[in-house]
Design an enzyme around this catalytic site. Sequence first.
Site, PDB file in Angstrom:
ATOM      1  N   CYS A   2      63.280  52.213  47.394  1.00 30.44           N
ATOM      2  CA  CYS A   2      63.495  50.778  47.255  1.00 30.44           C
ATOM      3  C   CYS A   2      64.860  50.638  46.606  1.00 30.44           C
ATOM      4  CB  CYS A   2      62.472  50.137  46.336  1.00 30.44           C
ATOM      5  SG  CYS A   2      60.786  50.188  46.982  1.00 30.44           S
ATOM      6  N   GLY A  29      65.595  49.349  51.658  1.00 30.61           N
ATOM      7  CA  GLY A  29      64.307  48.704  51.915  1.00 30.61           C
ATOM      8  C   GLY A  29      64.499  47.411  52.666  1.00 30.61           C
ATOM      9  N   ASN A 104      61.931  51.286  41.591  1.00 30.34           N
ATOM     10  CA  ASN A 104      62.163  52.232  42.681  1.00 30.34           C
ATOM     11  C   ASN A 104      61.507  53.547  42.276  1.00 30.34           C
ATOM     12  OD1 ASN A 104      65.072  54.068  43.886  1.00 30.34           O
ATOM     13  ND2 ASN A 104      63.131  53.743  44.860  1.00 30.34           N
ATOM     14  N   GLY A 105      60.593  54.052  43.124  1.00 27.17           N
ATOM     15  CA  GLY A 105      59.892  55.298  42.806  1.00 27.17           C
ATOM     16  C   GLY A 105      58.398  55.119  42.956  1.00 27.17           C
ATOM     17  N   CYS A 239      66.354  63.616  43.448  1.00 23.67           N
ATOM     18  CA  CYS A 239      65.922  63.745  44.853  1.00 23.67           C
ATOM     19  C   CYS A 239      67.074  64.196  45.744  1.00 23.67           C
ATOM     20  CB  CYS A 239      65.399  62.395  45.326  1.00 23.67           C
ATOM     21  SG  CYS A 239      65.086  62.339  47.095  1.00 23.67           S
ATOM     22  N   TYR A 245      69.886  61.540  53.321  1.00 23.27           N
ATOM     23  CA  TYR A 245      69.613  60.380  54.158  1.00 23.27           C
ATOM     24  C   TYR A 245      69.627  59.033  53.433  1.00 23.27           C
ATOM     25  CZ  TYR A 245      66.726  57.120  56.916  1.00 23.27           C
ATOM     26  OH  TYR A 245      66.259  56.022  57.574  1.00 23.27           O
ATOM     27  N   SER A 286      72.891  57.764  60.600  1.00 24.79           N
ATOM     28  CA  SER A 286      72.475  58.719  59.575  1.00 24.79           C
ATOM     29  C   SER A 286      73.067  60.112  59.794  1.00 24.79           C
ATOM     30  CB  SER A 286      70.953  58.786  59.525  1.00 24.79           C
ATOM     31  OG  SER A 286      70.445  59.117  60.801  1.00 24.79           O
ATOM     32  N   CYS A 385      55.981  63.914  49.979  1.00 25.71           N
ATOM     33  CA  CYS A 385      56.685  63.454  48.778  1.00 25.71           C
ATOM     34  C   CYS A 385      55.774  62.474  48.054  1.00 25.71           C
ATOM     35  CB  CYS A 385      57.984  62.746  49.172  1.00 25.71           C
ATOM     36  SG  CYS A 385      58.779  61.958  47.750  1.00 25.71           S
TER      37      CYS A 385
HETATM   38 FE1  SF4 Z   1      63.180  63.576  47.399  1.00 27.91          FE
HETATM   39 FE2  SF4 Z   1      60.564  63.320  47.515  1.00 27.91          FE
HETATM   40 FE3  SF4 Z   1      61.757  65.258  48.873  1.00 27.91          FE
HETATM   41 FE4  SF4 Z   1      61.631  65.379  46.206  1.00 27.91          FE
HETATM   42  S1  SF4 Z   1      59.895  65.463  47.595  1.00 27.91           S
HETATM   43  S2  SF4 Z   1      63.432  65.797  47.526  1.00 27.91           S
HETATM   44  S3  SF4 Z   1      61.805  63.232  45.654  1.00 27.91           S
HETATM   45  S4  SF4 Z   1      62.004  63.056  49.219  1.00 27.91           S
END
Ligand code: SF4
Length: 447
Positions: A2, A29, A104-105, A239, A245, A286, A385
Amino acid sequence: MCGVFGAYSPSDFVAEEVYLGLSALQHRGQESAGVAWIDGGGRMNSIKGMGLVHEALSQSALSEAPVRSVIGHVRYSTNGSSMLQNAQPICANYARGPVAIAHNGSLTNFNELRTTLENRGAIFQSTGDTEAILQLLAHQPKLKPFDALRNALTEARGAYSLVVLMEEGLVAARDPWGFRPLVLGRRGDNYYVASESCAFGLLGASFVREIEPGEVVLINGKGTSSYRLPIKTDRKWLCSFEYVYFARPDSVIGGQSVYRTRREMGRKLASRDTPKADFVAAFPDSGTTAALGYSEASGMPYESAVVRSRYVGRTFVQPTQKVRELGVRIKLHPCGELFRDREAVLVDDSLVRGTTAGHVVSMIRECKARALHLRISSPPVRYPCFYGIDTPSSGDLAAAGQTTADVARTVGADSLHYLSREDMIEAIGLPPDSLCTACFDGRHPDF
Ligand code: SF4
């Protein structure tokens, strides 16, 4: 994924700047957008809507709003379904005053927190995890809101980059593991907090610094005050997919340019394996930067041979499979004559579900290409993830349980090669123990 944005000014009205900041974060987002501010009567107010920033919010109304501290959010649904009720910022007027949070998260202990809070009598309005932070805060009525927030955050686990608005000021907070970026900007006496530094350029603001993992910053008429959450971590988990991306190429994250990192990923990819082809093309936008790096290192010319419609959103952030599948054909289309009877290397930044790759490869096959070599400038995504990205189960992931040759067959490519985890980390240029690579290698953090 987000986008969050906040602005504080001692003298200027800033609601329109938050609108502009959110527009610059639109890539993070596209499902809903919202803003929140405290009105002259001391009550929290918000406007939220579904869709893109310009669909959800009225720029002209915000340009006239007489408010000097505002937060905003663009949402991509991960935790909680796609509906207006889950749009952010989430707001409350509780015993100690007004509070609004944009997040965000994803909190990994949301279910435990929710059960504990419901047993204490909390009633949740949304199905998203951000409300747990608000409820934890509101359940400490003896503390001032800022102190209650800091206490609440000690109970949260997982990923959160937050902007919070309360009477004490604008607050920026980042989880101790540092999963998602969060940055501080400034123009004169005005302060800005954003998910990415690309949001500052539009406002003429300069990048000041990153909000550190585990840091909580209070911004008000006294300037900025920084506090640390009392949670010790043995390493950080920024991350790595932000570089692959999510982030805009003109952002700088962890001191590293996203553009340079992507180009280096493409260069490293070419250095390991270069088929003899006529040209290199990208899945735009991308894969474009990595494809340029690939072309540079391989010596093969780059052609803009796949065209992207500018007016359709990025398919990966659309919430349903049906919309995703329809979206690919609307969004990307090959220049047939460039591919006819020729051999091409097609570069994309990642291969998650394989939907986009499969559709594009099949469209190019229809153009009678001689051979198509798919090159991915990140490692195979094999694991879910839990930190704010919509890959909740391995069953959705093309590379989970399949060999690279199987994936190549599934998407219809003559060959497929991924960037290795080690090359990805080297291209990012940060120490391995400061990056999360869990969706690539299954090494998830132990909270
Ligand atoms: Fe990023 Fe989630 Fe992959 Fe970790 S698991 S690198 S936080 S997308």
